[in-house]
Design an enzyme around this catalytic site. Structure first.
Site, PDB file in Angstrom:
ATOM      1  CB  CYS A  90      -0.898  -0.020   1.228  1.00  0.00           C
ATOM      2  SG  CYS A  90      -1.860   1.504   1.424  1.00  0.00           S
TER       3      CYS A  90
ATOM      4  CB  CYS B   1      -8.450  -3.451 -17.895  1.00  0.00           C
ATOM      5  SG  CYS B   1      -7.401  -3.712 -16.459  1.00  0.00           S
TER       6      CYS B   1
ATOM      7  CG  HIS C 128     -10.310   3.609  -3.798  1.00  0.00           C
ATOM      8  ND1 HIS C 128     -11.400   2.766  -3.878  1.00  0.00           N
ATOM      9  CD2 HIS C 128      -9.917   3.851  -5.077  1.00  0.00           C
ATOM     10  CE1 HIS C 128     -11.645   2.513  -5.165  1.00  0.00           C
ATOM     11  NE2 HIS C 128     -10.773   3.158  -5.900  1.00  0.00           N
TER      12      HIS C 128
ATOM     13  CG  ASP D 240     -13.292  -9.913 -15.710  1.00  0.00           C
ATOM     14  OD1 ASP D 240     -12.449  -9.742 -14.802  1.00  0.00           O
ATOM     15  OD2 ASP D 240     -13.705  -8.975 -16.428  1.00  0.00           O
TER      16      ASP D 240
ATOM     17  NE  ARG E 238     -10.683  -7.714 -15.033  1.00  0.00           N
ATOM     18  CZ  ARG E 238     -11.289  -6.525 -15.176  1.00  0.00           C
ATOM     19  NH1 ARG E 238     -10.596  -5.401 -15.099  1.00  0.00           N
ATOM     20  NH2 ARG E 238     -12.598  -6.461 -15.391  1.00  0.00           N
TER      21      ARG E 238
ATOM     22  CB  CYS F 281      -9.113  -3.681 -11.672  1.00  0.00           C
ATOM     23  SG  CYS F 281      -8.855  -2.449 -12.917  1.00  0.00           S
TER      24      CYS F 281
HETATM   25 FE    FE Z   1      -2.774   1.107   3.496  1.00  0.00          FE
END
Ligand code: FE
Length: 129
Positions: A47, A65, A102, A109, A117, A119
């Site tokens: 993160c 993508c 976030h 898929d 997946r 993303c």
């Molecule tokens: Fe974090």
């Protein structure tokens, strides 16, 4: 897991404006622009806000993508799954379990064996060898 709580002021000081927008305001980077979209080195992605280890490079794949995509998370306890009905879609949002940042969304898929997946915004993660 120990949770990290900071004020929005503290996050603003620590993160770049783009990271703040994505991690704290649930933004999305434009596709094909993130620094890790085509990144292929061996290591771990953590993160960007708190260092929580999230994804291993051997689960990264090119989903076409425009965002870094992973077929699995290091451990399900590392992230929180939340139903997201914004923008006229039903999706599952992924946030960091440690800092609440976030990360992106997970879709069903992806490749076997998980069929998932993840993303993820490049701005939400940092690569470590
Ligand atoms: Fe974090």
């Amino acid at each position: 897991m120990d949770k990290i709580t900071k004020t929005e002021e503290e996050w603003k000081k620590q993160l770049s404006p783009e990271q703040y927008h994505i991690l704290r305001e649930k933004g999305t980077e434009r596709p094909f622009t993130g620094k890790y979209y085509l990144h292929k080195e061996k290591g771990v992605y953590v993160c960007a806000a708190c260092g929580n280890e999230l994804f291993k490079s051997d689960t990264k794949f090119d989903a076409g993508c425009g965002w870094p995509s992973f077929s699995d998370v290091i451990d399900k306890s590392k992230v929180v799954f939340t139903r997201d009905t914004s923008h006229g879609m039903i999706r599952t949002e992924i946030t960091c379990a440690k800092c609440g940042g976030h990360l992106g969304h997970v879709f069903d898929d992806g490749p076997e064996p998980t069929g998932l997946r993840y993303c993820i915004n490049s701005a939400s993660i940092e690569f470590e060898k």
